[in-house]
Design an enzyme around this catalytic site. Sequence first.
Site, PDB file in Angstrom:
ATOM      1  N   CYS A  84       0.820  -1.217   0.000  1.00 55.39           N
ATOM      2  CA  CYS A  84       0.000   0.000   0.000  1.00 55.39           C
ATOM      3  C   CYS A  84       0.852   1.265   0.000  1.00 55.39           C
ATOM      4  O   CYS A  84       0.316   2.364  -0.159  1.00 55.39           O
ATOM      5  CB  CYS A  84      -0.937   0.003   1.198  1.00 55.39           C
ATOM      6  SG  CYS A  84      -1.637  -1.619   1.533  1.00 55.39           S
ATOM      7  N   ILE A 210     -12.848  -1.322  -1.332  1.00 52.46           N
ATOM      8  CA  ILE A 210     -12.054  -1.815  -2.461  1.00 52.46           C
ATOM      9  C   ILE A 210     -12.269  -0.820  -3.592  1.00 52.46           C
ATOM     10  O   ILE A 210     -13.413  -0.492  -3.932  1.00 52.46           O
ATOM     11  CB  ILE A 210     -12.500  -3.236  -2.842  1.00 52.46           C
ATOM     12  CG1 ILE A 210     -12.156  -4.195  -1.695  1.00 52.46           C
ATOM     13  CG2 ILE A 210     -11.845  -3.690  -4.137  1.00 52.46           C
ATOM     14  CD1 ILE A 210     -12.843  -5.538  -1.802  1.00 52.46           C
ATOM     15  N   LYS A 330     -10.412   5.678   4.067  1.00 49.46           N
ATOM     16  CA  LYS A 330     -11.690   5.161   4.552  1.00 49.46           C
ATOM     17  C   LYS A 330     -12.865   5.579   3.665  1.00 49.46           C
ATOM     18  O   LYS A 330     -13.722   4.764   3.340  1.00 49.46           O
ATOM     19  CB  LYS A 330     -11.908   5.662   5.990  1.00 49.46           C
ATOM     20  CG  LYS A 330     -13.263   5.371   6.578  1.00 49.46           C
ATOM     21  CD  LYS A 330     -13.435   3.885   6.870  1.00 49.46           C
ATOM     22  CE  LYS A 330     -14.883   3.517   7.117  1.00 49.46           C
ATOM     23  NZ  LYS A 330     -15.623   3.250   5.882  1.00 49.46           N
ATOM     24  N   HIS A 334      -9.227   3.529  -1.491  1.00 49.26           N
ATOM     25  CA  HIS A 334      -7.841   3.077  -1.368  1.00 49.26           C
ATOM     26  C   HIS A 334      -7.445   2.191  -2.551  1.00 49.26           C
ATOM     27  O   HIS A 334      -7.364   0.971  -2.420  1.00 49.26           O
ATOM     28  CB  HIS A 334      -7.680   2.329  -0.037  1.00 49.26           C
ATOM     29  CG  HIS A 334      -6.301   1.820   0.237  1.00 49.26           C
ATOM     30  ND1 HIS A 334      -5.154   2.417  -0.247  1.00 49.26           N
ATOM     31  CD2 HIS A 334      -5.872   0.761   0.970  1.00 49.26           C
ATOM     32  CE1 HIS A 334      -4.090   1.729   0.174  1.00 49.26           C
ATOM     33  NE2 HIS A 334      -4.495   0.719   0.893  1.00 49.26           N
TER      34      HIS A 334
END
Lengths: 388, 133
Positions: A84, A210, A330, A334
Amino acid sequence: MTEVHVAGVGLTHFGRHPERTGRDLFGEAVQRAVTDAGVPRDDIDHLNYGNFMGALAERQAHQAPLMAEAGGLQCPATRYEEACASAGVAVREAVKSIRSGERDVMLAGGMERMTNMGTAGATEGLAIAADELHEVHAGITFPGAYALMASAYFDQYGGSRADLANVAVKNHANALGNEYAQYQREITVAEAMDSPPVADPLHLFDACPITDGAAGLVLVSGEYADEHAVDAPVTITGTGQGGDKMALQDREYLAQTPAARDAADEAYAEAGVKPQDVDVAEVHDCFTIAEVLALEALGFYEVGEGIGAARRGETTRDGDRPVNLSGGLKAKGHPVGATGASQIAELTRLLRGDHPNSDAVPDAEVGLAHNAGGTVASAVVHVLEVAR
Amino acid sequence: MSTHGADETPRDAGYDDWLDGIEAGEGIYLSCPNDHGSLPPRRVCPHCGSPELTEEPLPGTGEIESVTVVHVAAPSHADDVPYATAIADFGPVRLTGMVRGVEPDAVEVGTTVAPTVERTETRDERVLVFRPR
Ligand SMILES: [Zn+2]
């Protein structure tokens, strides 16, 4: 050492675009970044590109030259993979290249395509950021790993699911006006508390979605900016990177993230600023607990004190130091390999004054971006400053 | 990803040998001259880089240090949900495993557990399991 200016930023909408190819997403982000920068595309020396699992999602490896092509860039390209934190590392390496004098104009960014994999496929894909032998075999998922950190935090320092829910509520509220955000709707603490469990104590509303999306930044040297009269008031004045053992079981701490602390210490030292100088921050809240751990690692709070920051209103848009005004991972979303660059794009706009939430931080001079890989086995921190 | 069970897939040398040991009740960990513990496969100590690793007997029980109940699993564990996965402290090393022999929601930090090797429901693959002692 030459200054590094953020000359332009470009984002796609973050959300569900299962039919859109990675090359299409990244091409859009580059187009926007180049347009925003007003720098000739041919001046770009190199593409630093972040991507995590394109080999799984699109059966496409060797993505860097493909993405340079998608962006119309006539230059070499390198892919960075750090889970990430892939784009954070791509930006950091670009900053170092410009500082060294090797390059003058760079495109740094990233892309991830995820929703085409479905929830099960994406869950499996994200799990490969953990230790395959000792963690994934034992049933650890990405949420499961952060749940173990949350459980350890509660056990060692206290805190509750309601504290975490306040982080989610805050970040959803911040995303309301952000046209790029996946979720532009408010939620309540009760809604977050009542959402279904994913990996106790983390529930669905503790988790980032997602997401498909891409982000790009045009970075230029101070000399280039001066010579070409580029309007680029935001500079990256500090960059740092930290590392930790891959598996949680091999770390000194289960409820602290020293990799982020080390990255921050390095970035602060370079920029010559302290935690209390930071006016606004974008931190890596892949899960609500991750924001708490970040606040503490960045030196905004003592260990064990960050859990109540959102509930007390200290990190909300009206608080002393707003955190994740973009909506964060959030609520903004992401797309793993794009996130590190998108945080810097959001901060740049917040500091320039052209972000929908800029009015929350009209006098901000120092911004910080915190991008973490996996369960923070890797972390990258950047300090951004704007001349006022 | 095999559907034929772990026995027919290539072994991960070191790791599978380590599981074999736990299965036989002869679990080990690796120790360096500085008393750092680690788990195979290792060539050097991850904490200090020492190449002088010796196999030491793994303590028979550990204490659960953190636990989660997974409700949304990867496809490899889809039929096992809900299951508890925990990190347990065995002194010189920590281990990560699934907790069985108690309702997932009832697993608590501090519980004393013993390691064993069992099979997943989903793919009949070997998995490190903690059972309360
Ligand atoms: Zn050692």
